[in-house]
Design a protein around this motif. Structure first.
Motif, PDB file in Angstrom:
ATOM      1  N   LEU A   1      -3.209 -34.966  66.172  1.00 22.00           N
ATOM      2  CA  LEU A   1      -2.620 -36.083  65.432  1.00 22.00           C
ATOM      3  C   LEU A   1      -2.378 -35.740  63.963  1.00 22.00           C
ATOM      4  CD1 LEU A   1      -4.622 -39.077  66.931  1.00 22.00           C
ATOM      5  CD2 LEU A   1      -2.283 -38.348  67.477  1.00 22.00           C
ATOM      6  N   CYS A   2      -3.150 -34.811  63.425  1.00 25.60           N
ATOM      7  CA  CYS A   2      -2.985 -34.447  62.015  1.00 25.60           C
ATOM      8  C   CYS A   2      -1.627 -33.818  61.740  1.00 25.60           C
ATOM      9  CB  CYS A   2      -4.107 -33.514  61.556  1.00 25.60           C
ATOM     10  SG  CYS A   2      -4.198 -31.959  62.456  1.00 25.60           S
ATOM     11  N   ALA A   3      -0.984 -33.288  62.770  1.00 27.00           N
ATOM     12  CA  ALA A   3       0.335 -32.684  62.597  1.00 27.00           C
ATOM     13  C   ALA A   3       1.375 -33.737  62.213  1.00 27.00           C
ATOM     14  CB  ALA A   3       0.759 -31.971  63.876  1.00 27.00           C
ATOM     15  N   GLN A   4       1.047 -35.000  62.447  1.00 27.24           N
ATOM     16  CA  GLN A   4       1.966 -36.090  62.121  1.00 27.24           C
ATOM     17  C   GLN A   4       1.696 -36.697  60.747  1.00 27.24           C
ATOM     18  OE1 GLN A   4       1.848 -38.862  65.413  1.00 27.24           O
ATOM     19  NE2 GLN A   4       1.649 -37.172  66.850  1.00 27.24           N
ATOM     20  N   ALA A   5       0.667 -36.239  60.075  1.00 30.44           N
ATOM     21  CA  ALA A   5       0.308 -36.755  58.743  1.00 30.44           C
ATOM     22  C   ALA A   5       0.401 -35.607  57.738  1.00 30.44           C
ATOM     23  CB  ALA A   5      -1.102 -37.326  58.760  1.00 30.44           C
ATOM     24  N   GLY A   6       0.564 -35.940  56.490  1.00 31.54           N
ATOM     25  CA  GLY A   6       0.645 -34.917  55.458  1.00 31.54           C
ATOM     26  C   GLY A   6      -0.708 -34.330  55.121  1.00 31.54           C
ATOM     27  N   PRO A   7      -0.728 -33.143  54.536  1.00 37.71           N
ATOM     28  CA  PRO A   7      -1.992 -32.484  54.208  1.00 37.71           C
ATOM     29  C   PRO A   7      -2.846 -33.270  53.215  1.00 37.71           C
ATOM     30  CG  PRO A   7      -0.140 -31.277  53.286  1.00 37.71           C
ATOM     31  CD  PRO A   7       0.416 -32.342  54.158  1.00 37.71           C
ATOM     32  N   GLU A   8      -2.222 -34.059  52.352  1.00 36.56           N
ATOM     33  CA  GLU A   8      -2.997 -34.836  51.383  1.00 36.56           C
ATOM     34  C   GLU A   8      -3.904 -35.853  52.066  1.00 36.56           C
ATOM     35  OE1 GLU A   8       0.811 -36.795  52.259  1.00 36.56           O
ATOM     36  OE2 GLU A   8       0.394 -34.801  51.490  1.00 36.56           O
ATOM     37  N   PHE A   9      -3.570 -36.204  53.284  1.00 38.47           N
ATOM     38  CA  PHE A   9      -4.362 -37.129  54.080  1.00 38.47           C
ATOM     39  C   PHE A   9      -5.718 -36.511  54.431  1.00 38.47           C
ATOM     40  CE2 PHE A   9      -5.034 -39.723  57.990  1.00 38.47           C
ATOM     41  CZ  PHE A   9      -4.752 -40.969  57.470  1.00 38.47           C
ATOM     42  N   PHE A  10      -5.727 -35.218  54.715  1.00 41.12           N
ATOM     43  CA  PHE A  10      -6.939 -34.513  55.134  1.00 41.12           C
ATOM     44  C   PHE A  10      -7.581 -33.691  54.022  1.00 41.12           C
ATOM     45  CE2 PHE A  10      -4.543 -35.531  58.842  1.00 41.12           C
ATOM     46  CZ  PHE A  10      -5.516 -36.053  59.674  1.00 41.12           C
ATOM     47  N   PHE A  11      -6.874 -33.566  52.911  1.00 46.59           N
ATOM     48  CA  PHE A  11      -7.383 -32.858  51.740  1.00 46.59           C
ATOM     49  C   PHE A  11      -7.222 -33.763  50.522  1.00 46.59           C
ATOM     50  CE2 PHE A  11      -6.071 -29.703  54.804  1.00 46.59           C
ATOM     51  CZ  PHE A  11      -7.130 -28.813  54.796  1.00 46.59           C
ATOM     52  N   PRO A  12      -7.961 -34.891  50.504  1.00 45.69           N
ATOM     53  CA  PRO A  12      -7.807 -35.861  49.411  1.00 45.69           C
ATOM     54  C   PRO A  12      -8.374 -35.324  48.097  1.00 45.69           C
ATOM     55  CG  PRO A  12      -9.644 -36.481  50.810  1.00 45.69           C
ATOM     56  CD  PRO A  12      -8.993 -35.298  51.461  1.00 45.69           C
ATOM     57  N   ALA A  13      -7.939 -35.941  47.030  1.00 51.18           N
ATOM     58  CA  ALA A  13      -8.451 -35.582  45.707  1.00 51.18           C
ATOM     59  C   ALA A  13      -9.957 -35.824  45.663  1.00 51.18           C
ATOM     60  CB  ALA A  13      -7.758 -36.420  44.642  1.00 51.18           C
ATOM     61  N   PRO A  14     -10.666 -35.040  44.862  1.00 48.89           N
ATOM     62  CA  PRO A  14     -12.120 -35.234  44.745  1.00 48.89           C
ATOM     63  C   PRO A  14     -12.466 -36.689  44.427  1.00 48.89           C
ATOM     64  CG  PRO A  14     -11.464 -33.240  43.610  1.00 48.89           C
ATOM     65  CD  PRO A  14     -10.189 -33.947  44.020  1.00 48.89           C
ATOM     66  N   GLY A  15     -13.421 -37.214  45.153  1.00 53.26           N
ATOM     67  CA  GLY A  15     -13.856 -38.590  44.959  1.00 53.26           C
ATOM     68  C   GLY A  15     -13.066 -39.615  45.745  1.00 53.26           C
ATOM     69  N   SER A  16     -11.949 -39.187  46.361  1.00 50.87           N
ATOM     70  CA  SER A  16     -11.141 -40.104  47.167  1.00 50.87           C
ATOM     71  C   SER A  16     -11.764 -40.294  48.543  1.00 50.87           C
ATOM     72  CB  SER A  16      -9.722 -39.558  47.328  1.00 50.87           C
ATOM     73  OG  SER A  16      -9.082 -39.459  46.088  1.00 50.87           O
ATOM     74  N   SER A  17     -11.366 -41.341  49.208  1.00 54.63           N
ATOM     75  CA  SER A  17     -11.902 -41.668  50.522  1.00 54.63           C
ATOM     76  C   SER A  17     -11.352 -40.742  51.612  1.00 54.63           C
ATOM     77  CB  SER A  17     -11.560 -43.108  50.876  1.00 54.63           C
ATOM     78  OG  SER A  17     -11.984 -43.409  52.193  1.00 54.63           O
ATOM     79  N   THR A  18     -12.210 -40.401  52.548  1.00 51.34           N
ATOM     80  CA  THR A  18     -11.807 -39.633  53.728  1.00 51.34           C
ATOM     81  C   THR A  18     -11.787 -40.528  54.969  1.00 51.34           C
ATOM     82  OG1 THR A  18     -14.097 -38.963  54.127  1.00 51.34           O
ATOM     83  CG2 THR A  18     -12.734 -37.459  52.826  1.00 51.34           C
ATOM     84  N   ARG A  19     -11.976 -41.807  54.758  1.00 55.22           N
ATOM     85  CA  ARG A  19     -12.112 -42.760  55.867  1.00 55.22           C
ATOM     86  C   ARG A  19     -10.915 -42.742  56.812  1.00 55.22           C
ATOM     87  NH1 ARG A  19     -10.826 -48.364  56.550  1.00 55.22           N
ATOM     88  NH2 ARG A  19     -12.234 -49.303  58.051  1.00 55.22           N
ATOM     89  N   GLU A  20      -9.693 -42.804  56.270  1.00 49.41           N
ATOM     90  CA  GLU A  20      -8.503 -42.857  57.109  1.00 49.41           C
ATOM     91  C   GLU A  20      -8.335 -41.578  57.919  1.00 49.41           C
ATOM     92  OE1 GLU A  20      -8.432 -43.571  53.797  1.00 49.41           O
ATOM     93  OE2 GLU A  20      -8.237 -45.741  53.903  1.00 49.41           O
TER      94      GLU A  20
END
Length: 92
Positions: free
Chosen positions: A25-44
């Protein structure tokens, strides 16, 4: 064994190892979704991973290749570090 047969075997081994990515499923989302900025949520990202049939293969890949950044197989960097050290995965 010749160099070309060694190269072919290596290439097919790598392709098999990464085959889970084709349906991930990650192939359908951008890399920023799985590599968020430091301190950002990884929940989604973790929610998406939880619905993905390739989650276990993804996590195994990340652990085998010492992926240190991003969400892989539904776990953050810290969670994968705990798993490597034999600690239990935190709830939630």
């Amino acid at each position: 064994m010749t160099t070309s047969s060694t190269t072919s075997r290596t290439t097919s081994t790598i392709a098999a190892e990464l085959s889970w990515q084709e349906s991930a499923l990650c192939a359908q989302a951008g890399p920023e979704f799985f590599f968020p900025a430091p301190g950002s949520s990884t929940r989604e990202a973790k929610l998406l991973c939880g619905a993905c049939e390739g989650r276990v293969a993804c996590l195994e890949y990340a652990l085998a290749h010492d992926e240190r950044f991003g969400v892989w197989g539904g776990l953050s960097e810290k969670e994968r570090g705990r798993l490597r050290r034999g600690q239990s995965r935190p709830a939630g």
